[in-house]
Structure formats: C-alpha cells, structure tokens
Enzyme design. Structure first.
Site, PDB file in Angstrom:
ATOM      1  N   LYS A   1     -12.094  -6.778   4.096  1.00 12.81           N
ATOM      2  CA  LYS A   1     -10.903  -6.974   3.260  1.00 12.81           C
ATOM      3  C   LYS A   1      -9.914  -7.910   3.950  1.00 12.81           C
ATOM      4  CE  LYS A   1     -11.382  -2.555   0.922  1.00 12.81           C
ATOM      5  NZ  LYS A   1     -11.186  -1.102   0.967  1.00 12.81           N
TER       6      LYS A   1
ATOM      7  N   GLN B   1      -7.259   3.237   3.199  1.00 11.70           N
ATOM      8  CA  GLN B   1      -8.715   3.355   3.129  1.00 11.70           C
ATOM      9  C   GLN B   1      -9.127   4.833   3.054  1.00 11.70           C
ATOM     10  OE1 GLN B   1     -10.926   0.666   2.995  1.00 11.70           O
ATOM     11  NE2 GLN B   1     -12.485   2.227   2.619  1.00 11.70           N
TER      12      GLN B   1
ATOM     13  N   ASP C   1      -4.915  -0.271  -5.277  1.00 11.69           N
ATOM     14  CA  ASP C   1      -6.146   0.474  -5.569  1.00 11.69           C
ATOM     15  C   ASP C   1      -6.062   1.161  -6.934  1.00 11.69           C
ATOM     16  OD1 ASP C   1      -8.348   0.362  -3.958  1.00 11.69           O
ATOM     17  OD2 ASP C   1      -7.650   1.865  -2.514  1.00 11.69           O
TER      18      ASP C   1
END
Ligand code: NDP
Length: 296
Positions: A54, A98, A121
């Site tokens: 990422k 994460q 997200d």
C-alpha cells in the site's frame, strides 16, 4: 475454456493511472497533496506485506504516505490517541487501520474512532449506514473494485440475478448493498444456506467471498454467468505453494461467460480502490469536484 477473463491487474493499472493524473492536478492547480496514513499493529507477516505494498503504490501515484508501525502490545488508549491526531492532521485525507488487530484491541471501537470522512476502508458505522441507505459514502475497497469490474463488463446490471456467497462486513454485505444499488435481485448466501449449489446456479452474477479453496465447482455456475472470485487461499499443489480462489477456476471457466482469475483478478483492484478512495476523500475535504470513474 469459454469464459472471457476479467483482468484485474490491467484494470487496476488503469485506475492507478487515473489516480496519478488527478493527484498531479490537485497538486498543480490547488496545491494539495492527498495523504494516506496506514496504521499497522504488530508483526503479522501477511499484514506487513499488504502495508508495504500500500505504501509503495501510494508513493508511486504521487500521494503522501504515512506509515505507523506500532508494537503488538500497544494499549487501546495509545492507539486511539494516534487516531485522534491523524483525524486532526490536515495533511492526511485517508486513514486505514490494518486488520485484523490483536485480540486485546476492540476493532469496532478503533474503526469507529476514525473520522468517517477519512475512513478510506469504508468500515466506519456511519459509512456502512450511508451505503445501506444509498447515500454518498466511503465504499469498502474490495467490493468497490468488484463493482467497477462488473460495470465495465456489463454496462447496466439492472434486473440481473446476483448471488453473493459470504456475509462478512468487509466483503459480502457491502458487495450485496452495492449490487442492490445497481438494481440487481440480490441473494446473500452463507454457511447455513440450505442448497448452496442451487442458489449459485440461479446467479447471472456470482460473487464468491468465502475463504475456502476452490469450493465452488463449475457445475454450480449458470452458463454465461459472470463470476467474481474474491477468495485468496494459499494451498500446496505439486509440492509448491500456490494461490487459488474460492471458485474452481478450470471447471468454472468452461461454463461462465466471464471470470476473474486468482491471482490477478479482484486482488489488485483492492489497493487501486484504496488509492481512489483517498483521492475522493481529499477532493471532498477540499470542496473540489470528485474525479470521474474513481467511485460509485
Ligand atoms: P470471512 O471469514 O469474514 O467470511 C466468510 C464468509 O463465508 C462468512 O459469511 C461465512 O458464513 C461464509 N462461509 C464459510 N464457509 C462457507 C460454506 N461452506 N458455505 C457457504 N458460505 C460459507 O471472510 P472475508 O469476507 O473477510 O474474506 C473472504 C475471502 O476473501 C477470503 O479468502 C479472503 O482472503 C478474501 N479477501 C480478498 C480480498 C481481496 O483483496 N481480493 C480482500 C478481503 C478478503 P457465516 O457467516 O455463516 O460463517
């Protein structure tokens, strides 16, 4: 093989290109650089790989990348403190924590402490509610990538029968919401579904998000259907570690009209959509028009 292959790798490259063009425009015309903060708690090897990837792709498209690697035993209070700081930082437009988090941390509490406008997200309860009620939201990256591929292949999805296998909060449920938003007739199947084979055979669009290697064989696929395989499973075959999806690719490809491969299908789309969401968040934060084709 009869199915056409939905090539997520090249689709993702085209999204990254669009993102990079828009980032350059934001910098040159508005003096704004989109910034993405990624928070990693602990040393889970798979999470470390994702976070590295990422960060690398964020920099490649010209955005600013901020990585926060935290000790596995960090307290919840310290993690929430960091998120409060990131929420307040004007250089940061997207925040991603994460998952999975270590067991002593309450994931729901942590995710819901992110400013919804920076929740790239799309897991914050406000974004879940906005998506569920058809309002503008941050859309979870994996389902967003799947929908982009479906729209690209079909144009309109209106009236199609869609079956999503899997009801997780990060893939199955938001995928179903997006398909409903496209006027599909949507069924969500899961581990208690009575006749999964028959349910799958009804699908014009079959999305598999289960996490069980090759569990959907070709004879569960309706002839001509579009199959989106979200699963990523590492198995050993002929003495080698290989990646396979939730769909048995070789048999499904004999029947389907189109299918995503694993690897090279949905996987690359997820990070590309994370970058797209960060640009979208940056535009919204600055009251600027959102780029075409980077969200739904
Ligand atoms: P979860 O484990 O959270 O959810 C799995 C779902 O599958 C559950 O709803 C479960 O049902 C259902 N399920 C399990 N076994 C069966 C069965 N035998 N029959 C029918 N349904 C079943 O997984 P995720 O949604 O997080 O991920 C799914 C897959 O997608 C994984 O392989 C993951 O690695 C992959 N993934 C890939 C991404 C990408 O970028 N390509 C991103 C995210 C995930 P129930 O709820 O009843 O238990």
């Amino acid at each position: 093989m009869t199915a056409s292959i939905l090539d997520g790798k090249s689709f993702a490259a085209s999204i990254r290109e669009k993102v990079a063009e828009h980032v350059a425009r934001l910098k040159n015309e508005h003096g704004v650089t989109p910034g993405l903060a990624v928070v990693l708690v602990g040393e889970d090897p798979a999470s470390q790989v994702y976070v590295r990837s990422k960060g690398k792709q964020t920099v490649e498209v010209g955005m600013a990348s901020f990585e926060h690697k935290l000790a596995p035993d960090i307290s919840e209070a310290d993690l929430l403190d960091l998120i409060t700081k990131l929420n307040a930082d004007p250089e940061i437009h997207g925040i991603l924590v994460q998952l999975p988090l270590p067991a002593h941390l309450n994931s729901d509490l942590v995710i819901n402490s992110i400013d919804p406008a920076k929740d790239v997200d799309g897991f914050h309860i406000s974004n879940v509610g906005l998506l569920g009620t058809g309002q503008k939201s941050m859309v979870p990256c994996t389902p967003l990538g799947c929908l982009m591929m479906l729209r690209d292949h079909h144009g309109s999805l209106s009236g199609l029968e869609a079956v999503v296998v899997g009801r997780s909060n990060i893939v199955g449920k938001p995928m179903a919401q997006l398909l409903l938003g496209e006027s599909c007739t949507v069924t969500i199947a899961h581990s208690r579904t009575k006749d999964l084979a028959e349910t799958c055979r009804r699908a014009d669009i079959l999305v598999a998000a289960v996490g069980r290697a090759e569990m959907i064989p070709g004879d569960w696929v309706k002839p001509g259907a579009t199959v989106i395989d979200v699963g990523i499973n590492r198995i050993e075959r002929d003495g080698k570690r290989v990646l396979v999806g939730d769909v048995h690719f070789d048999s499904a490809a004999q029947v389907a009209g189109a299918i995503t491969p694993v690897p090279g299908g949905v996987g690359p789309m997820t990070i590309a959509c994370l970058l797209a969401n960060t640009v979208t968040a940056c535009c919204r934060a600055n009251g600027l028009p959102e780029p075409d084709g980077l969200t739904v």
